[in-house]
Design a protein around this motif. Structure first.
Motif, mmCIF file in Angstrom:
data_model
loop_
_atom_site.group_PDB
_atom_site.id
_atom_site.type_symbol
_atom_site.label_atom_id
_atom_site.label_comp_id
_atom_site.label_asym_id
_atom_site.label_seq_id
_atom_site.Cartn_x
_atom_site.Cartn_y
_atom_site.Cartn_z
ATOM 1 N N ASN A 179 1.128 -2.961 1.410
ATOM 2 C CA ASN A 179 1.113 -1.587 1.931
ATOM 3 C C ASN A 179 1.963 -0.634 1.097
ATOM 4 N N ASP A 180 2.894 -1.176 0.298
ATOM 5 C CA ASP A 180 3.710 -0.328 -0.583
ATOM 6 C C ASP A 180 2.882 0.297 -1.696
ATOM 7 N N LEU A 181 1.640 -0.191 -1.891
ATOM 8 C CA LEU A 181 0.767 0.343 -2.935
ATOM 9 C C LEU A 181 -0.021 1.565 -2.460
ATOM 10 N N ASN A 182 0.070 1.871 -1.190
ATOM 11 C CA ASN A 182 -0.670 2.993 -0.619
ATOM 12 C C ASN A 182 -0.267 4.309 -1.268
ATOM 13 N N GLY A 183 -1.279 5.046 -1.758
ATOM 14 C CA GLY A 183 -1.057 6.373 -2.304
ATOM 15 C C GLY A 183 -0.517 6.415 -3.721
ATOM 16 N N LEU A 184 -0.424 5.273 -4.406
ATOM 17 C CA LEU A 184 0.144 5.246 -5.745
ATOM 18 C C LEU A 184 -0.894 5.608 -6.809
ATOM 19 N N ASP A 185 -0.408 6.065 -7.970
ATOM 20 C CA ASP A 185 -1.259 6.400 -9.116
ATOM 21 C C ASP A 185 -1.314 5.213 -10.073
ATOM 22 N N PHE A 186 -2.529 4.939 -10.593
ATOM 23 C CA PHE A 186 -2.735 3.774 -11.460
ATOM 24 C C PHE A 186 -3.422 4.154 -12.767
ATOM 25 N N VAL A 187 -3.266 3.253 -13.749
ATOM 26 C CA VAL A 187 -4.000 3.337 -15.010
ATOM 27 C C VAL A 187 -5.090 2.272 -14.966
ATOM 28 N N ASN A 188 -6.301 2.656 -15.277
ATOM 29 C CA ASN A 188 -7.421 1.719 -15.307
ATOM 30 C C ASN A 188 -7.730 1.336 -16.746
ATOM 31 N N VAL A 189 -7.843 0.028 -17.008
ATOM 32 C CA VAL A 189 -8.215 -0.473 -18.340
ATOM 33 C C VAL A 189 -9.662 -0.940 -18.260
ATOM 34 N N THR A 190 -10.543 -0.222 -18.921
ATOM 35 C CA THR A 190 -11.965 -0.539 -18.846
ATOM 36 C C THR A 190 -12.260 -1.867 -19.535
ATOM 37 N N GLY A 191 -13.243 -2.585 -18.992
ATOM 38 C CA GLY A 191 -13.685 -3.833 -19.597
ATOM 39 C C GLY A 191 -12.719 -4.982 -19.435
ATOM 40 N N SER A 192 -11.776 -4.889 -18.496
ATOM 41 C CA SER A 192 -10.810 -5.966 -18.277
ATOM 42 C C SER A 192 -11.027 -6.569 -16.895
ATOM 43 N N ALA A 193 -10.285 -7.623 -16.603
ATOM 44 C CA ALA A 193 -10.378 -8.277 -15.293
ATOM 45 C C ALA A 193 -9.717 -7.447 -14.197
ATOM 46 N N GLN A 194 -9.281 -6.251 -14.537
ATOM 47 C CA GLN A 194 -8.622 -5.359 -13.586
ATOM 48 C C GLN A 194 -9.504 -5.017 -12.387
ATOM 49 N N ARG A 195 -10.810 -5.155 -12.569
ATOM 50 C CA ARG A 195 -11.729 -4.884 -11.463
ATOM 51 C C ARG A 195 -11.348 -5.708 -10.234
ATOM 52 N N LEU A 196 -10.757 -6.898 -10.438
ATOM 53 C CA LEU A 196 -10.361 -7.755 -9.326
ATOM 54 C C LEU A 196 -9.242 -7.119 -8.503
ATOM 55 N N ALA A 197 -8.373 -6.373 -9.181
ATOM 56 C CA ALA A 197 -7.289 -5.689 -8.475
ATOM 57 C C ALA A 197 -7.841 -4.583 -7.586
ATOM 58 N N TRP A 198 -8.786 -3.789 -8.136
ATOM 59 C CA TRP A 198 -9.354 -2.697 -7.341
ATOM 60 C C TRP A 198 -10.133 -3.242 -6.138
ATOM 61 N N THR A 199 -10.846 -4.331 -6.343
ATOM 62 C CA THR A 199 -11.575 -4.959 -5.233
ATOM 63 C C THR A 199 -10.606 -5.425 -4.149
ATOM 64 N N SER A 200 -9.481 -5.976 -4.585
ATOM 65 C CA SER A 200 -8.477 -6.462 -3.634
ATOM 66 C C SER A 200 -7.849 -5.312 -2.850
ATOM 67 N N LEU A 201 -7.529 -4.220 -3.541
ATOM 68 C CA LEU A 201 -6.923 -3.078 -2.850
ATOM 69 C C LEU A 201 -7.879 -2.486 -1.820
ATOM 70 N N LYS A 202 -9.159 -2.439 -2.158
ATOM 71 C CA LYS A 202 -10.148 -1.951 -1.199
ATOM 72 C C LYS A 202 -10.241 -2.889 -0.003
ATOM 73 N N HIS A 203 -10.154 -4.201 -0.260
ATOM 74 C CA HIS A 203 -10.201 -5.196 0.817
ATOM 75 C C HIS A 203 -9.042 -4.996 1.794
#
Length: 288
Positions: A179-203
């Motif tokens: 919950n400490d991640l709520n409202g934070l600003d992030f950098v997205n790295v295209t073409g990386s496994a970072q998509r898993l992080a965004w999926t997790s945050l949405k979950h």
């Protein structure tokens, strides 16, 4: 930049010619992350190595390296220049060596494995490497993220596990829970496994904001560390950070055999899965 191929691995960029010595320097530095170590590897002095990079930057008008902590990394422009050298090298090289291309994380891992094979390893994004593989230009494709293989129902060989860690700006407070991640600003790295992080945050129903989009994990790291209240998820094998989403972002580093007709390809993959396990572990990955 206007780029032309000239000779074996020389490029003409905006009228200036850059030969194989610069290519060797960039390729070595992309692996060692150290100017002194690369200079030693190329059997030249650190002064000569550094001057070679500075001269190239002066001709190009852009920075191709950057200091990060005690090491030196290639900038986005440096990585692009290295990739151009590699593309032309692949096109003209006729060899019995094993040609391997793949994502920056997975290709770097393979390059670190001590082995008796003659290999040419080229680093780019997963999707650029896939295009080279699709055209039959390489023998083995390596993937930082198996998404491409999943999307196309392609069989792949897992060789290691990795996961993502949270990197935050120095001024940010301690993050202890999701919950400490709520409202934070992030950098997205295209073409990386970072998509898993965004999926997790949405979950977890976390409201987050993508403030910047970059192509390089190293550029993302530098941006975050030099900014205020900015965050990014990067591979744990290369970066130290908060393991908040360790289990949510665990993923495989994998290989795809492209050339079925070269026996050494199967032998190399078998070697990576057996004798190469210790080197994989030493690089911060979990061997499979």
């Amino acid at each position: 930049m206007k780029i032309k191929s000239r000779g074996l691995i020389s490029l003409e960029i905006n009228g200036e010619i850059f030969d194989y010595k610069l290519y060797q320097s960039l390729e070595s530095l992309s692996r060692t992350k150290s100017q002194r170590q690369s200079a030693k590897e190329l059997n030249i002095s650190h002064t000569v190595f550094n001057r070679r990079l500075l001269k190239a930057e002066e001709k190009l008008g852009v920075k191709i390296t950057q200091k990060v902590g005690n090491g030196t990394l290639l900038t986005k422009e440096g990585l692009q220049l290295l990739e151009e050298f590699q593309k032309y090298s692949i096109k003209i090289e006729k060899t019995n060596n094993i040609n391997i291309a793949g994502g920056h994380i997975s290709s770097g891992l393979l390059d670190s494995i001590r082995n008796p094979f003659n290999t040419n390893i080229y680093s780019s994004s997963d999707r650029d490497a896939f295009e080279l593989a699709r055209r039959g230009a390489v023998d083995i494709l390596t993937l930082d993220d198996p998404l491409i293989a999943y999307e196309r129902d392609i069989d792949f060989t897992p060789i290691a596990y990795d996961y993502l860690v949270l990197i935050s700006s120095p001024d940010c407070g301690k993050i202890e829970g999701i919950n400490d991640l709520n409202g934070l600003d992030f950098v997205n790295v295209t073409g990386s496994a970072q998509r898993l992080a965004w999926t997790s945050l949405k979950h977890y129903d976390i409201d987050y904001n993508i403030k910047y989009k970059l192509n390089s994990q190293f550029d993302a790291f530098k941006l975050v560390r030099n900014s205020e209240n900015l965050h990014c998820f990067l591979n744990a094998s290369y970066f130290k950070g908060n393991e908040l989403l360790k289990f949510d972002t665990r993923h495989v580093i994998s290989l795809i055999k492209v050339n079925e007709d070269k026996p050494a390809v199967d032998e190399f993959i078998d070697y990576v899965l057996t004798e190469g396990r210790e080197d994989i572990k030493n690089q911060g990955f979990e061997p499979i």
